[in-house]
Write a protein that holds these residues in place. Structure first.
Motif, PDB file in Angstrom:
ATOM      1  N   GLN A 116       0.787  -1.240   0.000  1.00 29.37           N
ATOM      2  CA  GLN A 116       0.000   0.000   0.000  1.00 29.37           C
ATOM      3  C   GLN A 116       0.822   1.294   0.000  1.00 29.37           C
ATOM      4  O   GLN A 116       0.764   2.084   0.951  1.00 29.37           O
ATOM      5  CB  GLN A 116      -0.972  -0.007   1.176  1.00 29.37           C
ATOM      6  CG  GLN A 116      -2.003  -1.097   1.055  1.00 29.37           C
ATOM      7  CD  GLN A 116      -3.069  -1.012   2.122  1.00 29.37           C
ATOM      8  OE1 GLN A 116      -3.328   0.038   2.681  1.00 29.37           O
ATOM      9  NE2 GLN A 116      -3.709  -2.131   2.385  1.00 29.37           N
ATOM     10  N   PRO A 117       1.567   1.554  -1.098  1.00 21.61           N
ATOM     11  CA  PRO A 117       2.270   2.827  -1.187  1.00 21.61           C
ATOM     12  C   PRO A 117       1.277   3.975  -1.388  1.00 21.61           C
ATOM     13  O   PRO A 117       0.117   3.741  -1.750  1.00 21.61           O
ATOM     14  CB  PRO A 117       3.142   2.659  -2.440  1.00 21.61           C
ATOM     15  CG  PRO A 117       2.412   1.650  -3.266  1.00 21.61           C
ATOM     16  CD  PRO A 117       1.745   0.729  -2.282  1.00 21.61           C
ATOM     17  N   CYS A 118       1.720   5.206  -1.172  1.00 21.78           N
ATOM     18  CA  CYS A 118       0.896   6.359  -1.523  1.00 21.78           C
ATOM     19  C   CYS A 118       0.675   6.294  -3.033  1.00 21.78           C
ATOM     20  O   CYS A 118       1.513   5.770  -3.764  1.00 21.78           O
ATOM     21  CB  CYS A 118       1.600   7.656  -1.149  1.00 21.78           C
ATOM     22  SG  CYS A 118       1.803   7.844   0.628  1.00 21.78           S
ATOM     23  N   ARG A 119      -0.464   6.825  -3.497  1.00 21.04           N
ATOM     24  CA  ARG A 119      -0.768   6.709  -4.920  1.00 21.04           C
ATOM     25  C   ARG A 119      -1.468   7.958  -5.425  1.00 21.04           C
ATOM     26  O   ARG A 119      -2.332   8.517  -4.750  1.00 21.04           O
ATOM     27  CB  ARG A 119      -1.674   5.505  -5.168  1.00 21.04           C
ATOM     28  CG  ARG A 119      -2.068   5.355  -6.636  1.00 21.04           C
ATOM     29  CD  ARG A 119      -2.999   4.196  -6.839  1.00 21.04           C
ATOM     30  NE  ARG A 119      -4.384   4.646  -6.773  1.00 21.04           N
ATOM     31  CZ  ARG A 119      -5.423   3.861  -7.030  1.00 21.04           C
ATOM     32  NH1 ARG A 119      -5.254   2.602  -7.344  1.00 21.04           N
ATOM     33  NH2 ARG A 119      -6.645   4.332  -6.950  1.00 21.04           N
ATOM     34  N   THR A 120      -1.097   8.342  -6.635  1.00 16.86           N
ATOM     35  CA  THR A 120      -1.786   9.385  -7.375  1.00 16.86           C
ATOM     36  C   THR A 120      -2.059   8.817  -8.759  1.00 16.86           C
ATOM     37  O   THR A 120      -1.165   8.241  -9.376  1.00 16.86           O
ATOM     38  CB  THR A 120      -0.913  10.652  -7.496  1.00 16.86           C
ATOM     39  OG1 THR A 120      -0.588  11.102  -6.193  1.00 16.86           O
ATOM     40  CG2 THR A 120      -1.631  11.733  -8.277  1.00 16.86           C
ATOM     41  N   THR A 121      -3.282   8.957  -9.243  1.00 12.37           N
ATOM     42  CA  THR A 121      -3.638   8.492 -10.580  1.00 12.37           C
ATOM     43  C   THR A 121      -4.173   9.675 -11.366  1.00 12.37           C
ATOM     44  O   THR A 121      -5.077  10.363 -10.902  1.00 12.37           O
ATOM     45  CB  THR A 121      -4.718   7.382 -10.519  1.00 12.37           C
ATOM     46  OG1 THR A 121      -4.235   6.312  -9.682  1.00 12.37           O
ATOM     47  CG2 THR A 121      -5.025   6.836 -11.902  1.00 12.37           C
ATOM     48  N   VAL A 122      -3.582   9.906 -12.529  1.00 16.09           N
ATOM     49  CA  VAL A 122      -4.008  11.026 -13.365  1.00 16.09           C
ATOM     50  C   VAL A 122      -4.244  10.544 -14.790  1.00 16.09           C
ATOM     51  O   VAL A 122      -3.662   9.561 -15.234  1.00 16.09           O
ATOM     52  CB  VAL A 122      -2.972  12.174 -13.373  1.00 16.09           C
ATOM     53  CG1 VAL A 122      -2.807  12.766 -11.992  1.00 16.09           C
ATOM     54  CG2 VAL A 122      -1.639  11.704 -13.909  1.00 16.09           C
ATOM     55  N   GLU A 123      -5.110  11.273 -15.487  1.00 15.07           N
ATOM     56  CA  GLU A 123      -5.327  10.995 -16.898  1.00 15.07           C
ATOM     57  C   GLU A 123      -4.461  11.946 -17.705  1.00 15.07           C
ATOM     58  O   GLU A 123      -4.385  13.133 -17.406  1.00 15.07           O
ATOM     59  CB  GLU A 123      -6.793  11.197 -17.282  1.00 15.07           C
ATOM     60  CG  GLU A 123      -7.056  10.899 -18.757  1.00 15.07           C
ATOM     61  CD  GLU A 123      -8.514  11.073 -19.130  1.00 15.07           C
ATOM     62  OE1 GLU A 123      -9.141  10.089 -19.532  1.00 15.07           O
ATOM     63  OE2 GLU A 123      -9.021  12.209 -19.013  1.00 15.07           O
ATOM     64  N   VAL A 124      -3.808  11.398 -18.723  1.00 15.80           N
ATOM     65  CA  VAL A 124      -2.995  12.196 -19.628  1.00 15.80           C
ATOM     66  C   VAL A 124      -3.524  12.009 -21.049  1.00 15.80           C
ATOM     67  O   VAL A 124      -4.139  10.986 -21.361  1.00 15.80           O
ATOM     68  CB  VAL A 124      -1.502  11.819 -19.554  1.00 15.80           C
ATOM     69  CG1 VAL A 124      -0.932  12.164 -18.187  1.00 15.80           C
ATOM     70  CG2 VAL A 124      -1.277  10.361 -19.878  1.00 15.80           C
ATOM     71  N   ASN A 125      -3.282  12.985 -21.884  1.00 11.64           N
ATOM     72  CA  ASN A 125      -3.755  12.933 -23.260  1.00 11.64           C
ATOM     73  C   ASN A 125      -3.065  11.828 -24.054  1.00 11.64           C
ATOM     74  O   ASN A 125      -3.693  11.164 -24.877  1.00 11.64           O
ATOM     75  CB  ASN A 125      -3.528  14.289 -23.934  1.00 11.64           C
ATOM     76  CG  ASN A 125      -4.101  14.339 -25.311  1.00 11.64           C
ATOM     77  OD1 ASN A 125      -5.231  13.922 -25.535  1.00 11.64           O
ATOM     78  ND2 ASN A 125      -3.323  14.848 -26.247  1.00 11.64           N
ATOM     79  N   ALA A 126      -1.771  11.630 -23.826  1.00 14.72           N
ATOM     80  CA  ALA A 126      -1.007  10.622 -24.550  1.00 14.72           C
ATOM     81  C   ALA A 126       0.264  10.321 -23.771  1.00 14.72           C
ATOM     82  O   ALA A 126       0.694  11.104 -22.927  1.00 14.72           O
ATOM     83  CB  ALA A 126      -0.658  11.125 -25.947  1.00 14.72           C
ATOM     84  N   LEU A 127       0.859   9.176 -24.093  1.00 15.86           N
ATOM     85  CA  LEU A 127       2.156   8.793 -23.548  1.00 15.86           C
ATOM     86  C   LEU A 127       3.113   8.665 -24.735  1.00 15.86           C
ATOM     87  O   LEU A 127       2.668   8.583 -25.885  1.00 15.86           O
ATOM     88  CB  LEU A 127       2.029   7.494 -22.745  1.00 15.86           C
ATOM     89  CG  LEU A 127       1.257   7.667 -21.422  1.00 15.86           C
ATOM     90  CD1 LEU A 127       0.756   6.357 -20.888  1.00 15.86           C
ATOM     91  CD2 LEU A 127       2.130   8.378 -20.398  1.00 15.86           C
ATOM     92  N   PRO A 128       4.433   8.630 -24.497  1.00 16.00           N
ATOM     93  CA  PRO A 128       5.394   8.658 -25.603  1.00 16.00           C
ATOM     94  C   PRO A 128       5.321   7.480 -26.583  1.00 16.00           C
ATOM     95  O   PRO A 128       5.756   7.597 -27.712  1.00 16.00           O
ATOM     96  CB  PRO A 128       6.749   8.668 -24.907  1.00 16.00           C
ATOM     97  CG  PRO A 128       6.474   9.156 -23.535  1.00 16.00           C
ATOM     98  CD  PRO A 128       5.088   8.716 -23.204  1.00 16.00           C
ATOM     99  N   THR A 129       4.815   6.372 -26.140  1.00 16.74           N
ATOM    100  CA  THR A 129       4.620   5.222 -27.020  1.00 16.74           C
ATOM    101  C   THR A 129       3.136   4.865 -26.971  1.00 16.74           C
ATOM    102  O   THR A 129       2.412   5.342 -26.092  1.00 16.74           O
ATOM    103  CB  THR A 129       5.496   4.023 -26.578  1.00 16.74           C
ATOM    104  OG1 THR A 129       5.162   3.675 -25.231  1.00 16.74           O
ATOM    105  CG2 THR A 129       6.981   4.355 -26.663  1.00 16.74           C
TER     106      THR A 129
END
Length: 141
Positions: A116-129
């Motif tokens: 159970q580490p701390c966690r942040t989840t975000v949406e991004v438009n795209a990733l590099p691949t």
């Protein structure tokens, strides 16, 4: 002033970085992982992804990608002198929160239930691949 030397880590069994960066960097007793995706070592194959001739995503399976990215994180941690249980912070990047969060969150709960580490989840438009998920992690050594 305390000397905070750092060491670059290249995990031989992890997928090759797609740019000029190490898999991880050790600073004191902390390990900072570069962004980790679901690609397989030695290939540009991305588990669970079907691409067209131009490299555009035709379809993808977020569950398959989650299993693969978690495996890659574990490999980098272990080959850097750390372990899954030593994770303290995880930032997760998803390209489609609405479609993928429920599946990702269920699998995350299975993999991370004990540490159970701390966690942040975000949406991004795209990733590099052409991937749908990437993790950025910090662990202790």
């Amino acid at each position: 002033m305390e000397n905070r030397s750092s060491e670059f880590v290249h995990a031989p069994d992890a997928p090759e970085p797609v740019g000029l960066y190490p898999h991880a960097r050790k600073v004191g007793n902390l390990l900072f992982l570069s962004g980790v995706g679901p690609r397989e070592k030695g290939t540009k194959q991305i588990p669970g992804v079907t691409l067209d001739a131009e490299g555009n995503i035709l379809s993808y399976d977020i569950e398959t990608q989650c299993h693969s990215v978690f495996k890659n994180v574990r490999t980098i941690l272990e080959q850097s002198g750390s372990s899954w249980e030593n994770l303290v912070d995880v930032t997760v990047f998803l390209t489609n929160m609405k479609a993928d969060f429920q599946t990702y969150n269920r699998l995350y709960a299975e993999y991370f239930k004990d540490c159970q580490p701390c966690r942040t989840t975000v949406e991004v438009n795209a990733l590099p691949t052409p991937i749908a998920i990437e993790l950025k992690c910090i662990a202790t050594i």
